[in-house]
Scaffold this motif. Structure first.
Motif, mmCIF file in Angstrom:
data_model
loop_
_atom_site.group_PDB
_atom_site.id
_atom_site.type_symbol
_atom_site.label_atom_id
_atom_site.label_comp_id
_atom_site.label_asym_id
_atom_site.label_seq_id
_atom_site.Cartn_x
_atom_site.Cartn_y
_atom_site.Cartn_z
ATOM 1 N N GLU A 127 0.853 -1.186 0.000
ATOM 2 C CA GLU A 127 0.000 0.000 0.000
ATOM 3 C C GLU A 127 0.889 1.235 0.000
ATOM 4 O OE1 GLU A 127 -3.908 1.072 2.373
ATOM 5 O OE2 GLU A 127 -2.154 1.565 3.604
ATOM 6 N N GLU A 128 0.558 2.189 -0.844
ATOM 7 C CA GLU A 128 1.255 3.476 -0.819
ATOM 8 C C GLU A 128 0.227 4.593 -0.768
ATOM 9 O OE1 GLU A 128 1.245 5.932 -3.255
ATOM 10 O OE2 GLU A 128 1.218 4.994 -5.241
ATOM 11 N N ILE A 129 0.507 5.615 0.045
ATOM 12 C CA ILE A 129 -0.391 6.756 0.228
ATOM 13 C C ILE A 129 0.403 8.035 -0.006
ATOM 14 C CG2 ILE A 129 -2.039 7.886 1.767
ATOM 15 C CD1 ILE A 129 -2.052 5.306 3.446
ATOM 16 N N ALA A 137 0.781 7.015 -10.329
ATOM 17 C CA ALA A 137 0.359 5.961 -9.408
ATOM 18 C C ALA A 137 0.604 4.616 -10.089
ATOM 19 C CB ALA A 137 -1.111 6.108 -9.034
ATOM 20 N N PRO A 138 1.234 3.656 -9.441
ATOM 21 C CA PRO A 138 1.784 3.794 -8.101
ATOM 22 C C PRO A 138 3.019 4.691 -8.086
ATOM 23 C CG PRO A 138 2.461 1.706 -9.034
ATOM 24 C CD PRO A 138 1.494 2.315 -10.011
ATOM 25 N N SER A 139 3.475 5.025 -6.906
ATOM 26 C CA SER A 139 4.656 5.874 -6.780
ATOM 27 C C SER A 139 5.899 5.143 -7.290
ATOM 28 C CB SER A 139 4.867 6.254 -5.311
ATOM 29 O OG SER A 139 5.213 5.111 -4.549
ATOM 30 N N GLY A 140 6.896 5.927 -7.666
ATOM 31 C CA GLY A 140 8.160 5.326 -8.073
ATOM 32 C C GLY A 140 8.785 4.514 -6.948
ATOM 33 N N THR A 141 8.597 4.979 -5.721
ATOM 34 C CA THR A 141 9.108 4.242 -4.556
ATOM 35 C C THR A 141 8.444 2.876 -4.451
ATOM 36 O OG1 THR A 141 9.536 6.311 -3.391
ATOM 37 C CG2 THR A 141 9.372 4.316 -2.043
ATOM 38 N N ALA A 142 7.119 2.838 -4.641
ATOM 39 C CA ALA A 142 6.398 1.569 -4.583
ATOM 40 C C ALA A 142 6.873 0.611 -5.669
ATOM 41 C CB ALA A 142 4.896 1.813 -4.704
ATOM 42 N N ILE A 143 7.122 1.134 -6.860
ATOM 43 C CA ILE A 143 7.606 0.290 -7.955
ATOM 44 C C ILE A 143 8.987 -0.273 -7.621
ATOM 45 C CG2 ILE A 143 8.348 0.289 -10.370
ATOM 46 C CD1 ILE A 143 6.109 2.350 -10.898
ATOM 47 N N THR A 144 9.858 0.576 -7.058
ATOM 48 C CA THR A 144 11.187 0.105 -6.649
ATOM 49 C C THR A 144 11.075 -1.013 -5.618
ATOM 50 O OG1 THR A 144 12.187 2.273 -7.077
ATOM 51 C CG2 THR A 144 13.384 0.793 -5.599
ATOM 52 N N LEU A 145 10.187 -0.845 -4.649
ATOM 53 C CA LEU A 145 9.974 -1.866 -3.625
ATOM 54 C C LEU A 145 9.462 -3.165 -4.249
ATOM 55 C CD1 LEU A 145 8.337 0.452 -0.957
ATOM 56 C CD2 LEU A 145 10.477 -0.803 -0.622
ATOM 57 N N ASN A 158 5.542 -9.934 -11.495
ATOM 58 C CA ASN A 158 5.132 -8.590 -11.893
ATOM 59 C C ASN A 158 4.347 -7.963 -10.754
ATOM 60 O OD1 ASN A 158 4.761 -6.316 -13.475
ATOM 61 N ND2 ASN A 158 4.034 -7.464 -15.260
ATOM 62 N N TRP A 159 3.942 -6.712 -10.930
ATOM 63 C CA TRP A 159 3.043 -6.053 -9.990
ATOM 64 C C TRP A 159 1.835 -5.517 -10.747
ATOM 65 C CZ3 TRP A 159 2.098 -1.044 -11.324
ATOM 66 C CH2 TRP A 159 3.066 -0.373 -12.088
ATOM 67 N N LYS A 160 0.736 -5.324 -10.022
ATOM 68 C CA LYS A 160 -0.492 -4.788 -10.608
ATOM 69 C C LYS A 160 -1.034 -3.688 -9.705
ATOM 70 C CE LYS A 160 -1.118 -7.622 -14.188
ATOM 71 N NZ LYS A 160 -1.233 -7.149 -15.587
ATOM 72 N N LEU A 161 -1.493 -2.624 -10.321
ATOM 73 C CA LEU A 161 -2.078 -1.521 -9.570
ATOM 74 C C LEU A 161 -3.501 -1.865 -9.159
ATOM 75 C CD1 LEU A 161 -1.911 1.401 -8.500
ATOM 76 C CD2 LEU A 161 -2.688 2.174 -10.760
ATOM 77 N N ASN A 162 -3.737 -1.880 -7.848
ATOM 78 C CA ASN A 162 -5.081 -2.097 -7.274
ATOM 79 C C ASN A 162 -5.739 -3.392 -7.751
ATOM 80 O OD1 ASN A 162 -4.976 0.414 -5.880
ATOM 81 N ND2 ASN A 162 -5.638 1.486 -7.738
ATOM 82 N N GLU A 163 -4.899 -4.407 -7.975
ATOM 83 C CA GLU A 163 -5.451 -5.677 -8.477
ATOM 84 C C GLU A 163 -4.634 -6.848 -7.926
ATOM 85 O OE1 GLU A 163 -5.458 -8.088 -12.674
ATOM 86 O OE2 GLU A 163 -5.823 -5.921 -12.756
ATOM 87 N N ALA A 164 -5.298 -7.773 -7.285
ATOM 88 C CA ALA A 164 -4.632 -8.972 -6.772
ATOM 89 C C ALA A 164 -4.839 -10.124 -7.747
ATOM 90 C CB ALA A 164 -5.198 -9.341 -5.404
ATOM 91 N N SER A 165 -3.741 -10.768 -8.131
ATOM 92 C CA SER A 165 -3.817 -11.931 -9.015
ATOM 93 C C SER A 165 -2.596 -12.799 -8.779
ATOM 94 C CB SER A 165 -3.916 -11.509 -10.488
ATOM 95 O OG SER A 165 -2.830 -10.677 -10.839
ATOM 96 N N ILE A 166 -2.681 -14.061 -9.168
ATOM 97 C CA ILE A 166 -1.609 -15.014 -8.914
ATOM 98 C C ILE A 166 -0.338 -14.583 -9.646
ATOM 99 C CG2 ILE A 166 -0.854 -17.397 -9.257
ATOM 100 C CD1 ILE A 166 -3.784 -18.235 -8.955
ATOM 101 N N GLY A 167 0.759 -14.565 -8.918
ATOM 102 C CA GLY A 167 2.054 -14.226 -9.503
ATOM 103 C C GLY A 167 2.326 -12.745 -9.601
ATOM 104 N N ASN A 168 1.363 -11.919 -9.193
ATOM 105 C CA ASN A 168 1.530 -10.467 -9.250
ATOM 106 C C ASN A 168 1.407 -9.856 -7.858
ATOM 107 O OD1 ASN A 168 1.743 -10.203 -12.155
ATOM 108 N ND2 ASN A 168 -0.432 -10.750 -12.209
ATOM 109 N N ILE A 169 2.206 -8.830 -7.588
ATOM 110 C CA ILE A 169 2.132 -8.114 -6.317
ATOM 111 C C ILE A 169 1.095 -6.999 -6.458
ATOM 112 C CG2 ILE A 169 3.387 -6.703 -4.642
ATOM 113 C CD1 ILE A 169 5.974 -8.044 -5.766
ATOM 114 N N PRO A 170 0.034 -7.016 -5.674
ATOM 115 C CA PRO A 170 -0.916 -5.901 -5.739
ATOM 116 C C PRO A 170 -0.366 -4.675 -5.020
ATOM 117 C CG PRO A 170 -1.610 -7.477 -4.073
ATOM 118 C CD PRO A 170 -0.378 -8.060 -4.726
#
Length: 233
Positions: A127-129, A137-145, A158-170
């Motif tokens: 979560e980033e605020i 969005a997401p922040s560059g810091t969140a992407i780095t993390l 991979n990562w996904k913005l505001n979405e939970a799915s298998i193999g991806n970080i929401p």
């Protein structure tokens, strides 16, 4: 140091105050793409908008002015910028976040991701605020993390913005007035949770880190990170 502030918004004004307190001089203050002589400066600190950042950074390289950049949203041109930096024998530090505390947090996140690798009962979420003026969005810091977790943990690709799915970080991004920046990473299992969090109380930490990075970079050539500045990792 004679500093060019490329991007004179809220962050630029705080960087100006911190730099002056540390005995430096501001010789350029601009939010425009061009229209200034970068050779008046010993070093540049770029906190401009994504559409201007690449021009600003390359302009510094071409005039052998070291540049520190904290602008996010332009990284599709990052590899191109590194090539130009190398060709021009420039000096460059890019960081998605210059806060000294956040850069320590990056290391904690990387180490925790390595420890959690293979523990399949845990799933990770972020979560980033930030304040409502933040453009990306997401922040560059969140992407780095997230990228650090992906590098250390085989369960994620991979990562996904505001979405939970298998193999991806929401990554859940929220925009709330007057929030400088909060980042939280939580590993959940049916039996417990592990959470690490960084909360910025103001923008002073970002500004101080950028000025410290500029002080460190002056007189060098090459591409560096905040790990080099802080001698961590």
């Amino acid at each position: 140091m004679k500093i060019a502030l490329l991007g004179y918004g809220r962050m630029g004004k705080i960087i100006e105050r911190v730099a002056l307190e540390r005995g430096h001089e501001i010789v350029i203050k601009t939010s425009e793409e061009g229209g200034y002589d970068i050779q008046d400066a010993d070093i540049a600190i770029d906190f401009s908008v994504p559409t201007a950042a690449f021009f600003n950074i390359v302009n510094c390289f071409k005039h052998q002015v070291p540049v520190v950049s904290g602008t996010t949203g332009w990284l599709h041109n990052y590899k191109k910028a590194l090539k130009i930096c190398e060709d021009e024998k420039g000096a460059f530090i890019y960081a998605s976040n210059f806060s000294l505390g956040v850069n320590i947090f990056f290391e904690l996140n990387s180490h925790l991701a390595k420890l959690m690798n293979g523990l399949k009962q845990y799933t990770v979420a972020m979560e980033e605020i930030h304040h409502t003026q933040k453009l990306d969005a997401p922040s560059g810091t969140a992407i780095t993390l997230a990228e650090s977790i992906i590098e250390k943990n085989d369960a994620y690709g991979n990562w996904k913005l505001n979405e939970a799915s298998i193999g991806n970080i929401p990554i859940h991004a929220k925009r709330i007035p007057d929030v400088p920046g909060t980042h939280a990473i939580t590993y959940n299992s049916p039996t417990d949770s592990i959470k690490i969090e960084h909360i910025a109380h103001n923008r002073e930490g970002f500004a101080l880190g950028a000025v410290i990075a500029a002080e460190w970079l002056l007189g060098k050539t090459g591409v560096y990170t905040m790990k080099d500045v802080l001698n961590i990792g």
